[in-house]
Design a protein around this motif. Sequence first.
Motif, PDB file in Angstrom:
ATOM      1  N   LYS A  47      11.718  -6.775  -2.098  1.00 57.02           N
ATOM      2  CA  LYS A  47      11.342  -7.092  -0.711  1.00 57.02           C
ATOM      3  C   LYS A  47      12.217  -8.219  -0.156  1.00 57.02           C
ATOM      4  N   GLU A  48      12.506  -9.213  -0.991  1.00 55.98           N
ATOM      5  CA  GLU A  48      13.341 -10.340  -0.564  1.00 55.98           C
ATOM      6  C   GLU A  48      14.761  -9.872  -0.243  1.00 55.98           C
ATOM      7  N   ILE A  49      15.297  -8.979  -1.056  1.00 53.08           N
ATOM      8  CA  ILE A  49      16.649  -8.456  -0.806  1.00 53.08           C
ATOM      9  C   ILE A  49      16.689  -7.713   0.522  1.00 53.08           C
ATOM     10  N   ILE A  50      15.680  -6.857   0.772  1.00 52.53           N
ATOM     11  CA  ILE A  50      15.627  -6.082   2.021  1.00 52.53           C
ATOM     12  C   ILE A  50      15.493  -7.014   3.226  1.00 52.53           C
ATOM     13  N   GLN A  51      14.591  -8.000   3.128  1.00 50.17           N
ATOM     14  CA  GLN A  51      14.389  -8.939   4.233  1.00 50.17           C
ATOM     15  C   GLN A  51      15.639  -9.749   4.499  1.00 50.17           C
ATOM     16  N   ALA A  52      16.343 -10.140   3.421  1.00 46.17           N
ATOM     17  CA  ALA A  52      17.569 -10.915   3.577  1.00 46.17           C
ATOM     18  C   ALA A  52      18.653 -10.100   4.278  1.00 46.17           C
ATOM     19  N   ARG A  53      18.721  -8.797   3.959  1.00 43.98           N
ATOM     20  CA  ARG A  53      19.700  -7.927   4.624  1.00 43.98           C
ATOM     21  C   ARG A  53      19.394  -7.822   6.117  1.00 43.98           C
ATOM     22  N   GLU A  59      17.788 -10.002   7.964  1.00 46.70           N
ATOM     23  CA  GLU A  59      18.025 -11.301   8.599  1.00 46.70           C
ATOM     24  C   GLU A  59      19.460 -11.791   8.414  1.00 46.70           C
ATOM     25  N   LYS A  60      20.273 -11.012   7.711  1.00 48.31           N
ATOM     26  CA  LYS A  60      21.691 -11.323   7.490  1.00 48.31           C
ATOM     27  C   LYS A  60      21.862 -12.693   6.849  1.00 48.31           C
ATOM     28  N   ARG A  61      21.214 -12.872   5.720  1.00 41.88           N
ATOM     29  CA  ARG A  61      21.316 -14.105   4.953  1.00 41.88           C
ATOM     30  C   ARG A  61      21.358 -13.770   3.471  1.00 41.88           C
ATOM     31  N   PRO A  62      21.778 -14.712   2.625  1.00 42.70           N
ATOM     32  CA  PRO A  62      21.785 -14.451   1.178  1.00 42.70           C
ATOM     33  C   PRO A  62      20.357 -14.302   0.654  1.00 42.70           C
ATOM     34  N   ALA A  63      20.179 -13.410  -0.284  1.00 43.90           N
ATOM     35  CA  ALA A  63      18.852 -13.198  -0.872  1.00 43.90           C
ATOM     36  C   ALA A  63      18.513 -14.338  -1.824  1.00 43.90           C
ATOM     37  N   ARG A  64      17.275 -14.821  -1.721  1.00 48.85           N
ATOM     38  CA  ARG A  64      16.814 -15.894  -2.603  1.00 48.85           C
ATOM     39  C   ARG A  64      16.113 -15.264  -3.813  1.00 48.85           C
ATOM     40  N   VAL A  65      16.906 -14.693  -4.699  1.00 48.49           N
ATOM     41  CA  VAL A  65      16.371 -14.034  -5.888  1.00 48.49           C
ATOM     42  C   VAL A  65      16.990 -14.667  -7.112  1.00 48.49           C
ATOM     43  N   LYS A  66      16.146 -15.112  -8.026  1.00 50.44           N
ATOM     44  CA  LYS A  66      16.624 -15.724  -9.260  1.00 50.44           C
ATOM     45  C   LYS A  66      17.158 -14.650 -10.193  1.00 50.44           C
ATOM     46  N   ASP A  67      18.283 -14.948 -10.822  1.00 44.53           N
ATOM     47  CA  ASP A  67      18.874 -14.015 -11.792  1.00 44.53           C
ATOM     48  C   ASP A  67      18.326 -14.358 -13.163  1.00 44.53           C
ATOM     49  N   GLU A  68      17.104 -13.898 -13.416  1.00 41.32           N
ATOM     50  CA  GLU A  68      16.453 -14.216 -14.688  1.00 41.32           C
ATOM     51  C   GLU A  68      16.658 -13.078 -15.676  1.00 41.32           C
TER      52      GLU A  68
END
Length: 261
Positions: A188-194, A196-205
Amino acid sequence: LHKYDKDTGQRIHYQNVNEEGDIVEADDIVKGYEYEKGAFIPIEDKEIEKLRLESKHTVDLVQFVELSSIDPIYFDNPYYVSPDNELAQEAYITLRDALKKSKKVAIGQVIIANRERIVALKACGKGLILETLRYNYEVRKAEEYFDDIKPNAEPSDDQLELALELIKRKSGDFQPTQFKDLYQEGLKEIIQARIEKRPARVKDEKMPGKVINIMDALRKSLEQSKSRKATPAKKKSPQKKSSTKKTSTTKNPARKKKRAA
């Protein structure tokens, strides 16, 4: 998520093809049951249609059992059940209260999506919950998956003691709000970031590796559990009378557990 052509942005669709890769028209496709390799019995749609059952919007109750007598592996999907109208409400609340007082679960059958299902009806607060149950043939036998486990295998005393201590420390009420679906939230964060044209705030865990030693895993878990406990306040060091300022120390408040609503 759907699949798209990255150059044109067009949706990808799938076609019916045979084993040779030729496209088969819908009118030329039949359903069938393969009883041996390369041989099948065709089943016509009109034959299947005769087997479809129309929903009566009622549950035929045939038995009342203890909930503990139903193996959890048989439970499938839960549904909230409510009365259709005021006339049905009297029978509804009567059944609800009777199930509560008897501490029983009603077993019956109902037609859902043109298929007759076994269901368990149980009291839930002001209402009733209906849970569909799997038929016996739908549940695989556990024995075939546990054949490799030695029948007389027993853990060492140290392992069992550590496991019991871990269970004791982490025992409590089930609180589903404490668990998050990290995959769905991240997607959901990736889709919302796209949007809003901003970097996705997703941790690479990265996922942890396989646990090799159960004893090490238990000890590590116990150490983490201990570290989360509130630590006692440090003692004040003796102050000289001439000091103008006094230092103070505070305890970290213990975390309170939230109960699910």
